[in-house]
Write an enzyme that holds these catalytic residues in place. Sequence first.
Site, PDB file in Angstrom:
ATOM      1  N   LYS A 127      10.091 -10.724 -23.474  1.00 60.17           N
ATOM      2  CA  LYS A 127      10.286 -12.120 -23.084  1.00 60.17           C
ATOM      3  C   LYS A 127       9.632 -12.378 -21.728  1.00 60.17           C
ATOM      4  O   LYS A 127       9.607 -11.487 -20.867  1.00 60.17           O
ATOM      5  CB  LYS A 127      11.795 -12.400 -23.014  1.00 60.17           C
ATOM      6  CG  LYS A 127      12.189 -13.854 -22.782  1.00 60.17           C
ATOM      7  CD  LYS A 127      13.719 -13.989 -22.868  1.00 60.17           C
ATOM      8  CE  LYS A 127      14.211 -15.388 -22.597  1.00 60.17           C
ATOM      9  NZ  LYS A 127      15.706 -15.465 -22.703  1.00 60.17           N
ATOM     10  N   SER A 185      21.356 -16.653 -25.770  1.00 59.18           N
ATOM     11  CA  SER A 185      19.878 -16.669 -25.782  1.00 59.18           C
ATOM     12  C   SER A 185      19.220 -15.561 -26.588  1.00 59.18           C
ATOM     13  O   SER A 185      18.009 -15.619 -26.837  1.00 59.18           O
ATOM     14  CB  SER A 185      19.326 -16.646 -24.356  1.00 59.18           C
ATOM     15  OG  SER A 185      19.350 -17.942 -23.821  1.00 59.18           O
ATOM     16  N   SER A 198      17.287 -19.021 -25.585  1.00 53.66           N
ATOM     17  CA  SER A 198      16.029 -19.197 -24.905  1.00 53.66           C
ATOM     18  C   SER A 198      14.988 -18.125 -25.256  1.00 53.66           C
ATOM     19  O   SER A 198      13.823 -18.281 -24.897  1.00 53.66           O
ATOM     20  CB  SER A 198      16.239 -19.222 -23.390  1.00 53.66           C
ATOM     21  OG  SER A 198      16.729 -17.977 -22.923  1.00 53.66           O
TER      22      SER A 198
END
Length: 544
Positions: A109, A214, A190
Amino acid sequence: MRFYQVGRLALSLPLLGFAGPGSFAQNGTSLPSLLDATVDELAAGLGAKLFTSVDLVKAYTKRILEVNNELHAITEINPDALKIAKDLDYERKFGRLRGPLHGLPILIKNNIAAADLMNNTAGSYALLGARVSRDATVVAKLRKAGVIILGKANMSQWANFRSSNSSNGWSAHGGQVYGAYYPQQDPSGSSSGSGVGSSLGLALAALGTETDGSILSPAQANNIVGIKPTVGLTSGALAIPISPRQDTIGPLARTVKDAAYVLQAIAGKDPLDNYTSAIPGTIPNYVAACKLDALKGKRIGVPRNTFDTQTEPFASMNRAFDAALNVLKDAGAIIVDNTNYTAWDQLLQSPAEAQVLGADFQANLKQYLAQLTYNPKNMTSLADVNQFTKTFLPEEYPSRDTFIFDWVLSLPFNNTSPEAWAAYQYNQYLGGTGGLLGALQNYTLDAVVLPTRVSSSVSAIIGGPVVTVPLGALAPDTPVVPNSRGDLVASSPNYPFGIAFAGPHWSEAKLIGFAYAFEQRTNVRKQVKPYIAPKTELVDVIGI
Ligand SMILES: *[C@@H]1O[C@H](CO)[C@@H](O)[C@H](O)[C@H]1NC(C)=O
Ligand SMILES: *[C@@H]1O[C@H](CO)[C@@H](O)[C@H](O)[C@H]1NC(C)=O
Ligand SMILES: *[C@@H]1O[C@H](CO)[C@@H](O)[C@H](O)[C@H]1NC(C)=O
Ligand SMILES: *[C@@H]1O[C@H](CO)[C@@H](O)[C@H](O)[C@H]1NC(C)=O
Ligand SMILES: *[C@@H]1O[C@H](CO)[C@@H](O)[C@H](O)[C@H]1NC(C)=O
Ligand SMILES: *[C@@H]1O[C@H](CO)[C@@H](O)[C@H](O)[C@H]1NC(C)=O
Ligand SMILES: *[C@@H]1O[C@H](CO)[C@@H](O)[C@H](O)[C@H]1NC(C)=O
Ligand SMILES: *[C@@H]1O[C@H](CO)[C@@H](O)[C@H](O)[C@H]1NC(C)=O
Ligand SMILES: CC(=O)N[C@H]1CO[C@H](CO)[C@@H](O)[C@@H]1O
């Protein structure tokens, strides 16, 4: 209403060797299909010299380029990936295997820093070009395990801690991530790009981060497995933080076992993250925990008051969930229904989580920024970032506001103030005695099981672990509903959803076992198909 997994839930044993349609090497040997390839399949193929890690990097890179213009899942491809793969192939050739992940590509990420050529921005231009002097600890651990960091996965900007009216998976430096199960699908967030990238086989798997939902939510929306580890099991050092009390880094992968392999590689104590000092004893063997009979005799609670809504599409998801309880029973679990969370309504009303996160964010972002060795925009504080965001056009302010930044900056207390401590203590009650820990104790449970959409908050505020696994997808007659911004499809036919197991701190091995036992009996992942997927397979790159 039709659900893919409900009905005939025959016990299907894992396929041995190379599964799926895949592709064929010139001499007819079957190669794993990259949409579904597992650690075991890829490691076997590398071991049998059917392909190399260089081939894997080439194939995955092509796959990224095939879909990225449409889905924006990946922000950068590691310019060093081929060279790293070559080195790892060389090691393999001379019999040096670092472990089961040797030579396998993984995405990280875009809020987890690597000391290489790739940017780490949380999706903001404020950090574009910034440098760090070392890898985030989880990245260092992956490299040590022989993993190739293939690229950075796009994400909801600032892990969704900037705006009140942005969209899941949007970042200024990366654009809008879309899910692959319906055109313009909300990918959730996210860890949006991590979810899409792992789901479409743009790498073996991906790392995401979670503060509250997330990892779990994008894993669910993208038809894959997510492990949200106990806070402290994986080091948060050099990941862009919200709050060390809730932030945790974990895998998003296509199978429970693959997620377990990745978790194994990144778990462990780290002097750079004091939360890891709470890890009890040695790290369990998460891969060995993947047992078909893991649910046998286990008491699994159902905190039903957390998901009693009867509105669609949630009612449909609830029905799929109820059908899944029968699978758990058939697998030997003792289902204890209505182990309700007594403080659930208080939790829904409580500002305490936001207060803790807000107070921590300001202090911890400052600490992260202070570790940058090159900081081209001179960002030293949240105030700097806020100012930058409001004035730099590509940040799309004010269409995407800075409500959370502004609110944090206006808080009348900070993370060392008594107010923040009181809020934190209240959270420990809401998620503890009044929530998950109370239910585990009062009903003598091993774990609870929940629809994934309601699984994150209670475990988030106490720092506990959750594992989500695919459960189904919405039926073909589901109405198409946009998100609140009107730029994504938030609910639609074929929209995937999951089922989650939550347990006490450090119970990952148990939860992984439960999720595996469910996954192997249902195999939902392979029944829910993306509308778009890359075509490149290993056969297209081998020897080229
Ligand atoms: C097929 O080709 C691969 C290399 O491309 C080789 O390693 C393998 O042994 C071959 N298999 C057979 C059955 O010839
Ligand atoms: C990182 O960002 C800088 C500045 O935009 C850019 O020049 C560089 O190519 C980026 N790195 C990668 C690996 O894309
Ligand atoms: C960890 O805790 C020790 C003792 O309180 C402290 O000296 C040290 O600075 C902490 N390290 C980090 C990385 O926060
Ligand atoms: C638990 O919650 C469900 C759903 O709200 C409700 O129907 C049930 O009566 C509750 N059970 C107990 C024991 O509170
Ligand atoms: C950042 O600070 C340095 C040193 O004070 C200065 O030279 C540079 O112009 C500043 N950069 C920006 C973008 O403000
Ligand atoms: C987002 O909120 C800001 C501030 O209230 C507003 O100016 C902007 O129009 C909103 N954007 C959308 C797309 O609603
Ligand atoms: C936090 O707030 C307290 C007052 O409650 C103040 O004394 C302290 O300096 C503040 N700490 C920081 C880091 O701003
Ligand atoms: C567990 O029992 C305690 C003591 O009776 C009670 O205060 C708490 O609300 C219960 N929690 C749950 C989730 O059942
Ligand atoms: C690797 C890649 O395709 N990166 C793209 C990510 O999104 C930004 C903004 O849309 C593009 O500029 C990059 O090329």
